[in-house]
Scaffold this motif. Structure first.
Motif, PDB file in Angstrom:
ATOM      1  N   ALA A 510       7.162   3.640 -17.989  1.00 16.70           N
ATOM      2  CA  ALA A 510       5.832   4.131 -18.374  1.00 16.70           C
ATOM      3  C   ALA A 510       5.120   3.114 -19.262  1.00 16.70           C
ATOM      4  CB  ALA A 510       5.953   5.473 -19.087  1.00 16.70           C
ATOM      5  N   GLY A 511       5.861   2.443 -20.133  1.00 19.90           N
ATOM      6  CA  GLY A 511       5.261   1.420 -20.985  1.00 19.90           C
ATOM      7  C   GLY A 511       4.729   0.239 -20.190  1.00 19.90           C
ATOM      8  N   ILE A 512       5.509  -0.204 -19.201  1.00 21.12           N
ATOM      9  CA  ILE A 512       5.052  -1.299 -18.333  1.00 21.12           C
ATOM     10  C   ILE A 512       3.818  -0.865 -17.541  1.00 21.12           C
ATOM     11  CG2 ILE A 512       5.674  -2.730 -16.345  1.00 21.12           C
ATOM     12  CD1 ILE A 512       8.584  -2.613 -17.374  1.00 21.12           C
ATOM     13  N   SER A 513       3.843   0.346 -17.009  1.00 20.87           N
ATOM     14  CA  SER A 513       2.699   0.870 -16.248  1.00 20.87           C
ATOM     15  C   SER A 513       1.446   0.903 -17.111  1.00 20.87           C
ATOM     16  CB  SER A 513       3.015   2.277 -15.732  1.00 20.87           C
ATOM     17  OG  SER A 513       4.145   2.278 -14.903  1.00 20.87           O
ATOM     18  N   LEU A 514       1.610   1.297 -18.367  1.00 19.79           N
ATOM     19  CA  LEU A 514       0.470   1.363 -19.285  1.00 19.79           C
ATOM     20  C   LEU A 514      -0.107  -0.025 -19.538  1.00 19.79           C
ATOM     21  CD1 LEU A 514      -1.275   2.974 -21.321  1.00 19.79           C
ATOM     22  CD2 LEU A 514       0.520   2.534 -23.023  1.00 19.79           C
ATOM     23  N   ILE A 515       0.749  -0.980 -19.806  1.00 21.10           N
ATOM     24  CA  ILE A 515       0.277  -2.342 -20.106  1.00 21.10           C
ATOM     25  C   ILE A 515      -0.456  -2.940 -18.904  1.00 21.10           C
ATOM     26  CG2 ILE A 515       1.022  -4.703 -20.617  1.00 21.10           C
ATOM     27  CD1 ILE A 515       3.352  -3.412 -22.224  1.00 21.10           C
ATOM     28  N   VAL A 516       0.154  -2.841 -17.720  1.00 20.72           N
ATOM     29  CA  VAL A 516      -0.473  -3.390 -16.517  1.00 20.72           C
ATOM     30  C   VAL A 516      -1.775  -2.651 -16.210  1.00 20.72           C
ATOM     31  CG1 VAL A 516      -0.212  -3.723 -14.023  1.00 20.72           C
ATOM     32  CG2 VAL A 516       1.722  -4.157 -15.556  1.00 20.72           C
ATOM     33  N   GLY A 517      -1.752  -1.323 -16.342  1.00 19.62           N
ATOM     34  CA  GLY A 517      -2.934  -0.531 -16.037  1.00 19.62           C
ATOM     35  C   GLY A 517      -4.098  -0.844 -16.945  1.00 19.62           C
ATOM     36  N   VAL A 518      -3.837  -0.909 -18.252  1.00 18.47           N
ATOM     37  CA  VAL A 518      -4.912  -1.196 -19.204  1.00 18.47           C
ATOM     38  C   VAL A 518      -5.502  -2.577 -18.943  1.00 18.47           C
ATOM     39  CG1 VAL A 518      -5.395  -1.665 -21.640  1.00 18.47           C
ATOM     40  CG2 VAL A 518      -4.061   0.362 -20.989  1.00 18.47           C
ATOM     41  N   ALA A 519      -4.646  -3.529 -18.604  1.00 17.06           N
ATOM     42  CA  ALA A 519      -5.103  -4.909 -18.433  1.00 17.06           C
ATOM     43  C   ALA A 519      -5.799  -5.157 -17.098  1.00 17.06           C
ATOM     44  CB  ALA A 519      -3.919  -5.861 -18.584  1.00 17.06           C
ATOM     45  N   PHE A 520      -5.342  -4.500 -16.024  1.00 19.98           N
ATOM     46  CA  PHE A 520      -5.783  -4.925 -14.699  1.00 19.98           C
ATOM     47  C   PHE A 520      -6.399  -3.837 -13.808  1.00 19.98           C
ATOM     48  CE2 PHE A 520      -2.227  -7.813 -15.858  1.00 19.98           C
ATOM     49  CZ  PHE A 520      -2.952  -9.010 -15.896  1.00 19.98           C
ATOM     50  N   VAL A 521      -6.129  -2.555 -14.043  1.00 18.34           N
ATOM     51  CA  VAL A 521      -6.650  -1.511 -13.152  1.00 18.34           C
ATOM     52  C   VAL A 521      -8.171  -1.407 -13.309  1.00 18.34           C
ATOM     53  CG1 VAL A 521      -6.768   0.989 -12.813  1.00 18.34           C
ATOM     54  CG2 VAL A 521      -4.560  -0.134 -12.937  1.00 18.34           C
ATOM     55  N   PRO A 522      -8.921  -1.504 -12.204  1.00 16.54           N
ATOM     56  CA  PRO A 522     -10.377  -1.358 -12.293  1.00 16.54           C
ATOM     57  C   PRO A 522     -10.774   0.116 -12.274  1.00 16.54           C
ATOM     58  CG  PRO A 522      -9.760  -1.823 -10.034  1.00 16.54           C
ATOM     59  CD  PRO A 522      -8.475  -1.828 -10.837  1.00 16.54           C
ATOM     60  N   GLU A 523     -11.967   0.410 -12.744  1.00 18.94           N
ATOM     61  CA  GLU A 523     -12.511   1.762 -12.592  1.00 18.94           C
ATOM     62  C   GLU A 523     -13.148   1.857 -11.205  1.00 18.94           C
ATOM     63  OE1 GLU A 523     -12.911   5.131 -12.471  1.00 18.94           O
ATOM     64  OE2 GLU A 523     -12.434   4.746 -14.585  1.00 18.94           O
ATOM     65  N   THR A 524     -12.726   2.821 -10.419  1.00 14.87           N
ATOM     66  CA  THR A 524     -13.166   2.903  -9.019  1.00 14.87           C
ATOM     67  C   THR A 524     -14.097   4.084  -8.746  1.00 14.87           C
ATOM     68  OG1 THR A 524     -11.263   4.276  -8.411  1.00 14.87           O
ATOM     69  CG2 THR A 524     -10.999   1.871  -8.261  1.00 14.87           C
ATOM     70  N   CYS A 525     -14.356   4.907  -9.731  1.00 21.23           N
ATOM     71  CA  CYS A 525     -15.075   6.166  -9.520  1.00 21.23           C
ATOM     72  C   CYS A 525     -16.411   5.954  -8.798  1.00 21.23           C
ATOM     73  CB  CYS A 525     -15.312   6.827 -10.873  1.00 21.23           C
ATOM     74  SG  CYS A 525     -16.013   8.468 -10.779  1.00 21.23           S
ATOM     75  N   HIS A 526     -16.619   6.713  -7.717  1.00 23.94           N
ATOM     76  CA  HIS A 526     -17.859   6.746  -6.937  1.00 23.94           C
ATOM     77  C   HIS A 526     -18.129   5.484  -6.122  1.00 23.94           C
ATOM     78  CE1 HIS A 526     -19.274   9.722 -10.262  1.00 23.94           C
ATOM     79  NE2 HIS A 526     -18.505  10.312  -9.368  1.00 23.94           N
ATOM     80  N   ARG A 527     -17.101   4.689  -5.886  1.00 23.94           N
ATOM     81  CA  ARG A 527     -17.286   3.535  -5.007  1.00 23.94           C
ATOM     82  C   ARG A 527     -17.620   3.996  -3.587  1.00 23.94           C
ATOM     83  NH1 ARG A 527     -12.524  -1.013  -5.989  1.00 23.94           N
ATOM     84  NH2 ARG A 527     -13.303  -1.844  -7.987  1.00 23.94           N
ATOM     85  N   ASP A 528     -18.325   3.158  -2.867  1.00 29.37           N
ATOM     86  CA  ASP A 528     -18.590   3.402  -1.450  1.00 29.37           C
ATOM     87  C   ASP A 528     -17.316   3.086  -0.667  1.00 29.37           C
ATOM     88  OD1 ASP A 528     -19.456   3.567   1.140  1.00 29.37           O
ATOM     89  OD2 ASP A 528     -21.027   2.044   0.966  1.00 29.37           O
ATOM     90  N   ILE A 529     -16.743   4.096   0.001  1.00 28.69           N
ATOM     91  CA  ILE A 529     -15.476   3.878   0.708  1.00 28.69           C
ATOM     92  C   ILE A 529     -15.666   3.793   2.222  1.00 28.69           C
ATOM     93  CG2 ILE A 529     -14.163   5.019  -1.106  1.00 28.69           C
ATOM     94  CD1 ILE A 529     -13.903   7.447   0.777  1.00 28.69           C
ATOM     95  N   SER A 530     -16.907   3.646   2.662  1.00 25.01           N
ATOM     96  CA  SER A 530     -17.155   3.594   4.102  1.00 25.01           C
ATOM     97  C   SER A 530     -16.926   2.197   4.662  1.00 25.01           C
ATOM     98  CB  SER A 530     -18.588   4.041   4.409  1.00 25.01           C
ATOM     99  OG  SER A 530     -19.531   3.134   3.832  1.00 25.01           O
ATOM    100  N   LYS A 531     -16.705   1.216   3.801  1.00 23.29           N
ATOM    101  CA  LYS A 531     -16.570  -0.171   4.258  1.00 23.29           C
ATOM    102  C   LYS A 531     -15.213  -0.739   3.874  1.00 23.29           C
ATOM    103  CE  LYS A 531     -21.530  -0.852   3.711  1.00 23.29           C
ATOM    104  NZ  LYS A 531     -22.605  -1.600   3.028  1.00 23.29           N
TER     105      LYS A 531
END
Length: 531
Positions: A510-531
């Motif tokens: 969980a600690g590794i997931s948190l570090i990687v997520g905070v550093a690299f996960v983008p916010e994807t909310c409401h992206r256009d997923i048709s393409k």
């Protein structure tokens, strides 16, 4: 491209949308139900399908077989993900549900070890592998299909209905197993009653197939097919190009691994810990877990809804942070509230094994005196320290102020009882509300990360390779990190002689997931997923 929310965001779910949600979710519920029946019966299976002689070894082998189904999920993800991006979402996840149903019914028809010997565990493993292979194609297919039918401003809320199915599947499996136990005596259940939950799956399979035959193909897939923009090489495009591979790796080591350990800890290991370490009656544990699952159920939808408004990333990362900080305290508190006598025994009567012939082995009967002593202590839920022999000493176990020489099981049990150890948790001394609350809390973390996750996964990858790209990291992360968690945590506890030691595994992941997520996960909310 972000799609702005419209004034229609508050409208009710239409009948067509409700049909899509129910049909997609019911099939997913069946697959999780099928997969989790084994979890509810792991203790029973350890005596039915594996050689007798060592309770701890049989149980660990049973857990390893349970985990085997998770290990093969990535292969199913690749196989069915490629099909889903090539021939369509609908037909692919129709195939997964039929394969899952057939494998589940097959488990219900297996002869036990006493009838066919080693062929019994071999066939059980094969059927578990088929179940895992099928499940590898289900999650990505259902998430992709439903998200591609959902309005952008409600995608988290709509797809969170899929995430409830894992909880409902586990809850249904517990209910069916508990009802089967209640309707017959223990001898009948051990002989043939355990088969009932697996055979019930056939009825659910027929309903699921009927519902899914009424679904239309995803509009996004149809548009790509008509435009001729389908990928011709889904696997190489998904994992051979850095612009996509980087998101596969980010997802694997952040949200996927995070959801795996949150899932394995809250749904499974609490159940095994209460039953096998704290010696709470299985039916009582099932009742507590069911209450916790029911209490968390609406929060999957809540966190999916919330992620449509404030974003998905920080809700999911908060779950990893909370698991990392509270896992050890929660399990110590479970001991305090579920079996205070065991807690008092461990504090007042430390156990020390004096031996030199200790050999940690996950499989196979214990051979040395030390191995037999440690197997008995582990099966008793007792933590211990192992120290080397001094000159002139022989193998012995110190329990509080008592010393037992050799590995005589009866003498060890008498010494444990004399020092205050109890064979079973006293129902009168269990603080049920606190136990349920602690189980609820761990599953609440799952709702936080799992509720928004389907929408997040779909939004992370392009439509032409979406099914393939999201399925593999999800099943490697959730399947390998989470599916093997009960086995890994139990094995670490046995090797160390400390019932809490293995819990550092989900804490570290969980600690590794948190570090990687905070550093690299983008916010994807409401992206256009048709393409």
């Amino acid at each position: 491209m972000d799609i702005p929310r419209s004034a229609s965001s508050a409208r009710l779910v239409t009948r067509h949308e409700l049909t899509l949600i129910v049909a997609s979710s019911f099939g997913a519920l069946l697959e999780w139900y099928d997969f989790y029946i084994y979890a509810a019966l792991a203790g029973t299976f350890s005596t039915l399908f594996f050689p007798s002689g060592n309770e701890t070894t049989a149980f660990l082998t049973s857990l390893a077989t349970f985990g085997a189904g998770f290990l093969v999920r990535p292969l199913g993800a690749l196989f069915f993900g490629r099909l889903g991006d090539r021939i369509g979402r609908k037909y692919t996840f129709m195939a997964t549900i039929v394969l899952m149903g057939m494998a589940t019914v097959g488990v219900g028809l297996l002869p036990p070890f006493t009838k066919i010997g080693m062929l019994a565990p071999l066939l059980l493993v094969v059927l578990r592998l088929l179940q895992g292979f099928a499940l590898g194609g289900e999650t990505g297919g259902a998430a992709t299909y439903l998200a591609e039918h959902s309005p952008a401003h409600r995608r988290g809320f709509y797809t969170s209905s899929l995430q409830t199915t894992a909880t409902l599947g586990l809850l249904t499996s517990i209910a069916v197993v508990s009802a089967s136990r209640a309707l017959m005596d223990s001898a009948a259940f051990q002989e043939w009653g355990w088969r009932v939950p697996f055979l019930v799956s056939l009825i659910l399979l027929l309903i699921s197939v009927y519902l899914r035959t009424r679904l239309a193909e995803s509009p996004t897939f149809q548009a790509m097919k008509h435009a001729g923009t389908l990928s011709k090489s889904q696997i190489s495009e998904s994992f051979g190009k850095w612009e996509n591979l980087k998101y596969v790796l980010i997802m694997l080591f952040s949200t996927a691994s995070g959801v795996g350990v949150v899932f394995g800890t809250g749904h499974f290991y609490t159940m095994y810990f209460l039953q096998n370490t704290l010696k709470v009656a299985p039916n009582t544990v099932n009742l507590y877990l069911s209450m916790a699952l029911i209490g968390v159920f609406p929060f999957y939808l809540f966190f999916g809804w919330l992620s449509d408004r404030i974003g998905r990333k920080w809700i999911m990362m908060s779950a990893c942070l909370l698991l990392m900080l509270t896992t050890q305290p929660i399990f110590h508190a479970l001991t305090h509230y579920a079996n205070p006598e065991l807690e008092a025994f461990q504090q007042s009567s430390p156990v020390v094994v004096h031996a030199d012939d200790c050999r940690f082995s996950l499989f196979g009967a214990p051979k040395s005196e030390c191995d037999r002593i440690r197997a008995l202590l582990t099966a008793s839920g007792v933590s211990y320290q192992q120290v080397p022999l001094q000159a002139g000493q022989t193998t012995a176990t110190t329990i509080g102020g008592l010393t037992v020489h050799g590995a005589d099981q009866q003498a060890l049990e008498h010494a444990l009882l004399a020092a205050g150890w109890v064979q079973h948790a006293d129902p009168e001394r269990i603080n049920a509300p606190m136990v349920v609350f602690l189980m609820w809390l761990l599953i609440m973390y799952l709702a936080m990360i799992y509720g928004p996750m389907a929408a997040f996964m779909v939004e992370l990858f392009p439509a032409r390779i979406r099914y393939t790209s999201l399925s593999l990291p999800f099943h490697v992360g959730s399947g390998w990190f989470g599916g093997m968690l009960p086995f890994v945590v139990s094995a670490m506890a046995v090797a160390k002689g400390n019932v809490y030691f293995g819990l550092w595994y989900p804490v570290v992941v969980a600690g590794i997931s948190l570090i990687v997520g905070v550093a690299f996960v983008p916010e994807t909310c409401h992206r256009d997923i048709s393409k």
